[in-house]
Design an enzyme around this catalytic site. Structure first.
Site, PDB file in Angstrom:
ATOM      1  N   GLY A  40       0.857  -1.195   0.000  1.00 47.88           N
ATOM      2  CA  GLY A  40       0.000   0.000   0.000  1.00 47.88           C
ATOM      3  C   GLY A  40       0.888   1.239   0.000  1.00 47.88           C
ATOM      4  O   GLY A  40       1.806   1.341   0.822  1.00 47.88           O
ATOM      5  N   ALA A  41       0.627   2.164  -0.931  1.00 47.79           N
ATOM      6  CA  ALA A  41       1.572   3.259  -1.170  1.00 47.79           C
ATOM      7  C   ALA A  41       1.963   4.084   0.078  1.00 47.79           C
ATOM      8  O   ALA A  41       3.157   4.212   0.382  1.00 47.79           O
ATOM      9  CB  ALA A  41       1.030   4.153  -2.278  1.00 47.79           C
ATOM     10  N   LYS A  74      -3.481   0.049  -8.733  1.00 48.70           N
ATOM     11  CA  LYS A  74      -3.524  -1.409  -8.854  1.00 48.70           C
ATOM     12  C   LYS A  74      -4.077  -1.861 -10.204  1.00 48.70           C
ATOM     13  O   LYS A  74      -5.047  -1.309 -10.704  1.00 48.70           O
ATOM     14  CB  LYS A  74      -4.382  -1.948  -7.700  1.00 48.70           C
ATOM     15  CG  LYS A  74      -4.587  -3.445  -7.666  1.00 48.70           C
ATOM     16  CD  LYS A  74      -3.306  -4.246  -7.717  1.00 48.70           C
ATOM     17  CE  LYS A  74      -2.323  -3.936  -6.617  1.00 48.70           C
ATOM     18  NZ  LYS A  74      -0.960  -4.469  -6.890  1.00 48.70           N
ATOM     19  N   ARG A  88      10.338  -2.056  -4.556  1.00 44.97           N
ATOM     20  CA  ARG A  88       9.185  -1.963  -5.465  1.00 44.97           C
ATOM     21  C   ARG A  88       9.272  -0.611  -6.179  1.00 44.97           C
ATOM     22  O   ARG A  88       9.473   0.416  -5.520  1.00 44.97           O
ATOM     23  CB  ARG A  88       7.863  -2.087  -4.687  1.00 44.97           C
ATOM     24  CG  ARG A  88       7.694  -3.447  -4.004  1.00 44.97           C
ATOM     25  CD  ARG A  88       6.291  -3.621  -3.447  1.00 44.97           C
ATOM     26  NE  ARG A  88       5.321  -3.843  -4.500  1.00 44.97           N
ATOM     27  CZ  ARG A  88       3.998  -3.778  -4.317  1.00 44.97           C
ATOM     28  NH1 ARG A  88       3.507  -3.482  -3.123  1.00 44.97           N
ATOM     29  NH2 ARG A  88       3.170  -3.996  -5.318  1.00 44.97           N
ATOM     30  N   ASP A 139      -1.070   4.820  -6.454  1.00 45.72           N
ATOM     31  CA  ASP A 139       0.337   4.561  -6.108  1.00 45.72           C
ATOM     32  C   ASP A 139       1.232   5.682  -6.594  1.00 45.72           C
ATOM     33  O   ASP A 139       2.318   5.904  -6.059  1.00 45.72           O
ATOM     34  CB  ASP A 139       0.787   3.224  -6.690  1.00 45.72           C
ATOM     35  CG  ASP A 139       0.122   2.103  -5.917  1.00 45.72           C
ATOM     36  OD1 ASP A 139      -1.020   1.768  -6.235  1.00 45.72           O
ATOM     37  OD2 ASP A 139       0.732   1.632  -4.943  1.00 45.72           O
ATOM     38  N   GLN A 174      -6.095  -8.360  -2.672  1.00 42.73           N
ATOM     39  CA  GLN A 174      -6.124  -7.330  -1.619  1.00 42.73           C
ATOM     40  C   GLN A 174      -7.551  -6.888  -1.308  1.00 42.73           C
ATOM     41  O   GLN A 174      -7.844  -6.472  -0.186  1.00 42.73           O
ATOM     42  CB  GLN A 174      -5.296  -6.091  -2.036  1.00 42.73           C
ATOM     43  CG  GLN A 174      -3.799  -6.315  -2.070  1.00 42.73           C
ATOM     44  CD  GLN A 174      -3.306  -6.724  -3.449  1.00 42.73           C
ATOM     45  OE1 GLN A 174      -4.032  -7.364  -4.202  1.00 42.73           O
ATOM     46  NE2 GLN A 174      -2.087  -6.388  -3.777  1.00 42.73           N
TER      47      GLN A 174
END
Ligand code: MRU
Length: 338
Positions: free
Chosen positions: A45-46, A244, A87, A234, A193
């Site tokens: 999660g950002a 996403k 990431r 994000d 998610q």
């Protein structure tokens, strides 16, 4: 408990791969372990990635044995490099790293002073995220009306932030403000998610939620079962919102069905000097697609594409809700500040 916490050189967080059936707490004491937890999606999660990156550097500083400031800076630079390789897409991770490294470099004094400043800055990032999420909820709640059915994708909730969420912050604020609403959560293949985390968060809070598979989104819109969409992000760039995988197709369907498509994200997710074509979209392991709960479900050796995010052009976005207010990217007035 907040999704991530710091106490005396130890970071405590929930292993999100085990939810909703098991609540396993991770106790982390090194930046390397933070990197591993990020890569394996135990932390995701950002905004949470931003907070975790900050705490990763805080762990390096807190446990450092360096005697000279330039040695400590070298250790922090090495940790920052490891974090950058975890990431690539959520900008919050890079934003937090740059913020802390900048602060450490310009702090005068001995290693203890610099280390204390690094820990303090990491704590500040986490605390700011809590306030920011609340403010996003407050700002966005005005867009939600009594009896709305709101579709959300992936998990942009408490678990994706330090507390409260972004897209789910808006839903929470509307719900606690007394609006009777219903949420449709998409399961969000391949890592689920939505099914595992969003469904769990809303269900635990008593907010009415119905789960659908990703391929049912067209059906629910065509049947008139949803009248608003709200997702997180994000990275928000000049021309697009990156979120996403699956967000883009939801935005296209929302345009087709004339359903408002809202994005909720903190300013730390904005990367306005960049265009979408210059963003690295993370490609993940094929086994996330070929396997289900550890069991192979496809022919062995099948070719797989597994991008974790996609690009929603700004023209498909009705409004972006941040802690600063609401931005209407396609209208002449553009901003409605609170
Ligand atoms: O791959 P993930 O689970 O880290 O992706 C998360 C998302 O795409 C969220 O929608 C986004 O980070 C916003 S979270 C407030």
């Amino acid at each position: 408990m907040r999704t991530i916490e710091w106490k005396d050189g130890m970071v405590t967080t929930i292993d999100q791969t085990k939810l909703p059936h098991k609540t396993v707490t991770l106790k982390i004491t090194s930046c390397k372990e933070i990197c591993k937890a990020i890569k394996t999606m135990q932390i995701r999660g950002a905004p949470l990635l931003g907070a975790a990156a900050g705490y990763g550097l805080a762990l390096t500083a807190f446990h450092s044995k360096a005697k000279e400031k330039h040695h400590l800076i070298k250790e922090l630079d090495a940790s920052a490099q490891l974090l950058r390789q975890t990431r690539p897409t959520a900008v919050n991770l890079f934003w937090a790293i740059e913020r802390i490294i900048r602060k450490a470099k310009k702090t005068a004094g001995d290693t203890r002073t610099v280390a204390a400043i690094v820990v303090k800055e990491a704590q500040k990032i986490a605390l700011e995220d809590v306030h920011t999420s609340r403010k996003i909820g407050e700002n966005g709640a005005v867009l939600i009306s009594e009896n709305d059915t709101v579709l959300t994708h992936c998990n942009a909730g408490r678990l994706a932030t330090v507390d409260y969420g972004t897209a789910l912050a808006v839903i929470r604020a509307a719900w606690t403000g007394g609006k009777k609403i219903h949420v449709i959560a998409t399961e969000t293949r391949p890592l689920l998610q939505g099914a595992r985390l969003t469904a769990y968060e809303l269900f635990s809070d008593g907010i009415p939620v119905t789960l659908v598979t990703d391929s049912m989104v067209g059906y629910v819109m065509a049947e008139g079962l949803v009248n608003k969409i709200i997702v997180g992000a994000d990275r928000i760039v000049k021309d697009a919102v990156i979120n996403k995988i699956g967000t883009y197709q939801i935005s296209v369907l929302a345009s087709k069905h004339k359903i408002p498509f809202y994005v909720a994200a903190p300013q730390s997710t904005f990367d306005m000097n960049r265009l979408a074509e210059n963003v690295v979209i993370e490609q993940r392991d094929a086994r996330e697609v070929t396997e289900f709960a550890g069991t192979q479900i496809t022919p062995k050796g099948i070719s797989v594409l597994n991008p974790a995010f996609d690009i929603t052009p700004m023209k498909n976005v009705t409004a972006i809700i941040s802690e600063k207010g609401i931005i209407y990217p396609n209208s002449d007035s553009k901003v409605s500040a609170n």
